[in-house]
Design a protein around this motif. Structure first.
Motif, PDB file in Angstrom:
ATOM      1  N   ILE A 176     -64.243  27.704 -99.291  1.00 55.94           N
ATOM      2  CA  ILE A 176     -64.521  27.599 -97.884  1.00 55.94           C
ATOM      3  C   ILE A 176     -64.733  26.116 -97.704  1.00 55.94           C
ATOM      4  CG2 ILE A 176     -65.905  28.229 -96.090  1.00 55.94           C
ATOM      5  CD1 ILE A 176     -66.163  30.809 -97.363  1.00 55.94           C
ATOM      6  N   GLN A 177     -63.990  25.563 -96.526  1.00 55.52           N
ATOM      7  CA  GLN A 177     -64.192  24.135 -96.343  1.00 55.52           C
ATOM      8  C   GLN A 177     -65.414  24.142 -95.458  1.00 55.52           C
ATOM      9  OE1 GLN A 177     -60.689  22.816 -94.540  1.00 55.52           O
ATOM     10  NE2 GLN A 177     -59.446  23.198 -96.513  1.00 55.52           N
ATOM     11  N   THR A 178     -66.004  23.049 -94.869  1.00 59.19           N
ATOM     12  CA  THR A 178     -66.943  23.115 -94.004  1.00 59.19           C
ATOM     13  C   THR A 178     -66.516  23.759 -92.790  1.00 59.19           C
ATOM     14  OG1 THR A 178     -67.664  20.734 -94.964  1.00 59.19           O
ATOM     15  CG2 THR A 178     -68.578  21.319 -92.683  1.00 59.19           C
ATOM     16  N   LEU A 179     -67.264  24.701 -92.192  1.00 59.03           N
ATOM     17  CA  LEU A 179     -66.990  25.477 -90.885  1.00 59.03           C
ATOM     18  C   LEU A 179     -67.721  24.630 -89.808  1.00 59.03           C
ATOM     19  CD1 LEU A 179     -67.334  29.180 -92.246  1.00 59.03           C
ATOM     20  CD2 LEU A 179     -65.431  27.766 -92.006  1.00 59.03           C
ATOM     21  N   THR A 180     -67.150  24.783 -88.608  1.00 57.24           N
ATOM     22  CA  THR A 180     -67.858  24.144 -87.463  1.00 57.24           C
ATOM     23  C   THR A 180     -68.836  25.122 -86.965  1.00 57.24           C
ATOM     24  OG1 THR A 180     -66.485  25.583 -85.933  1.00 57.24           O
ATOM     25  CG2 THR A 180     -65.702  23.485 -86.657  1.00 57.24           C
ATOM     26  N   LYS A 181     -70.002  24.744 -86.193  1.00 57.01           N
ATOM     27  CA  LYS A 181     -70.806  25.634 -85.751  1.00 57.01           C
ATOM     28  C   LYS A 181     -70.456  26.965 -85.193  1.00 57.01           C
ATOM     29  CE  LYS A 181     -74.483  22.078 -85.041  1.00 57.01           C
ATOM     30  NZ  LYS A 181     -75.820  22.463 -85.406  1.00 57.01           N
ATOM     31  N   GLU A 182     -69.360  26.755 -84.580  1.00 58.41           N
ATOM     32  CA  GLU A 182     -68.719  28.038 -83.664  1.00 58.41           C
ATOM     33  C   GLU A 182     -68.490  29.092 -84.614  1.00 58.41           C
ATOM     34  OE1 GLU A 182     -66.594  28.845 -79.791  1.00 58.41           O
ATOM     35  OE2 GLU A 182     -65.725  27.310 -80.886  1.00 58.41           O
ATOM     36  N   GLU A 183     -67.753  28.473 -85.881  1.00 57.17           N
ATOM     37  CA  GLU A 183     -66.971  29.231 -86.771  1.00 57.17           C
ATOM     38  C   GLU A 183     -68.238  30.056 -87.882  1.00 57.17           C
ATOM     39  OE1 GLU A 183     -62.950  26.709 -87.506  1.00 57.17           O
ATOM     40  OE2 GLU A 183     -64.887  26.250 -88.797  1.00 57.17           O
ATOM     41  N   ILE A 239     -60.344  31.116 -90.959  1.00 58.89           N
ATOM     42  CA  ILE A 239     -59.396  31.424 -92.108  1.00 58.89           C
ATOM     43  C   ILE A 239     -58.597  30.133 -92.434  1.00 58.89           C
ATOM     44  CG2 ILE A 239     -57.309  32.914 -92.682  1.00 58.89           C
ATOM     45  CD1 ILE A 239     -58.084  34.895 -90.752  1.00 58.89           C
ATOM     46  N   LEU A 240     -58.305  29.402 -91.582  1.00 59.61           N
ATOM     47  CA  LEU A 240     -57.661  28.056 -92.161  1.00 59.61           C
ATOM     48  C   LEU A 240     -58.562  27.239 -93.087  1.00 59.61           C
ATOM     49  CD1 LEU A 240     -55.332  27.268 -89.432  1.00 59.61           C
ATOM     50  CD2 LEU A 240     -54.578  28.190 -91.618  1.00 59.61           C
ATOM     51  N   HIS A 241     -60.111  27.618 -92.632  1.00 53.54           N
ATOM     52  CA  HIS A 241     -60.676  26.685 -93.140  1.00 53.54           C
ATOM     53  C   HIS A 241     -61.399  27.378 -94.503  1.00 53.54           C
ATOM     54  CE1 HIS A 241     -61.786  24.259 -89.551  1.00 53.54           C
ATOM     55  NE2 HIS A 241     -61.116  23.679 -90.373  1.00 53.54           N
ATOM     56  N   GLY A 242     -60.830  28.459 -95.055  1.00 53.26           N
ATOM     57  CA  GLY A 242     -61.009  29.338 -96.062  1.00 53.26           C
ATOM     58  C   GLY A 242     -61.883  30.598 -95.901  1.00 53.26           C
ATOM     59  N   ALA A 243     -62.495  30.691 -94.856  1.00 56.60           N
ATOM     60  CA  ALA A 243     -63.203  32.156 -94.991  1.00 56.60           C
ATOM     61  C   ALA A 243     -62.390  33.248 -95.168  1.00 56.60           C
ATOM     62  CB  ALA A 243     -64.040  31.785 -93.253  1.00 56.60           C
ATOM     63  N   LEU A 261     -65.760  40.455 -93.193  1.00 53.26           N
ATOM     64  CA  LEU A 261     -65.781  39.714 -94.088  1.00 53.26           C
ATOM     65  C   LEU A 261     -64.870  40.522 -95.530  1.00 53.26           C
ATOM     66  CD1 LEU A 261     -68.959  37.731 -93.759  1.00 53.26           C
ATOM     67  CD2 LEU A 261     -66.483  36.636 -93.193  1.00 53.26           C
ATOM     68  N   ILE A 262     -63.888  39.964 -95.818  1.00 55.10           N
ATOM     69  CA  ILE A 262     -63.248  40.453 -97.175  1.00 55.10           C
ATOM     70  C   ILE A 262     -64.347  40.404 -98.362  1.00 55.10           C
ATOM     71  CG2 ILE A 262     -61.368  40.439 -98.674  1.00 55.10           C
ATOM     72  CD1 ILE A 262     -59.541  39.350 -96.226  1.00 55.10           C
TER      73      ILE A 262
END
Length: 109
Positions: free
Chosen positions: A3-10, A54-58, A73-74
């Motif tokens: 997982i890459q850094t997610l935005t606050k909204e993500e 998802i594109l950020h790896g979540a 969440l899988i």
């Protein structure tokens, strides 16, 4: 993929998702939690936010059955496969639409 850094909204989206597919959270409910209402505009924002996460790896999965539709969440391989089946069904439907559109007669008024 990590997982890459997610935005606050993500991150906020992730905090509202249940772990596991037993009770996925419906899109309208997520829209109401994130944006204050489950309007069509806000459900579109949720879809976009899910795609970004998802594109950020979540590992966000979705189910579209009548009884159990929503996002989660899988947590295991069975859930991953179920989420992938949903995506494959959507993508094949889009390809069919594109193929029909490619050969459709133009509208002449």
């Amino acid at each position: 993929m990590k997982i890459q850094t997610l935005t606050k909204e993500e991150q906020q989206l992730i905090s509202f998702l249940p772990a596991g597919a037993e009770r996925p959270r419906p899109q309208r409910e997520l829209a109401a939690l994130l944006y204050g209402s489950g309007s069509n505009e806000n459900t579109r924002k949720v879809r976009k936010l899910v795609n970004q996460a998802i594109l950020h790896g979540a590992p966000v999965g979705s189910l579209h059955s009548n009884k159990n539709a929503g996002y989660f969440l899988i947590t295991n391989e069975d859930e991953r496969l179920a989420a992938l089946r949903t995506l494959r069904t959507q993508s094949s439907s889009l390809i069919k639409r594109a193929n029909h559109l490619r050969t459709a007669d133009l509208w002449i008024s």
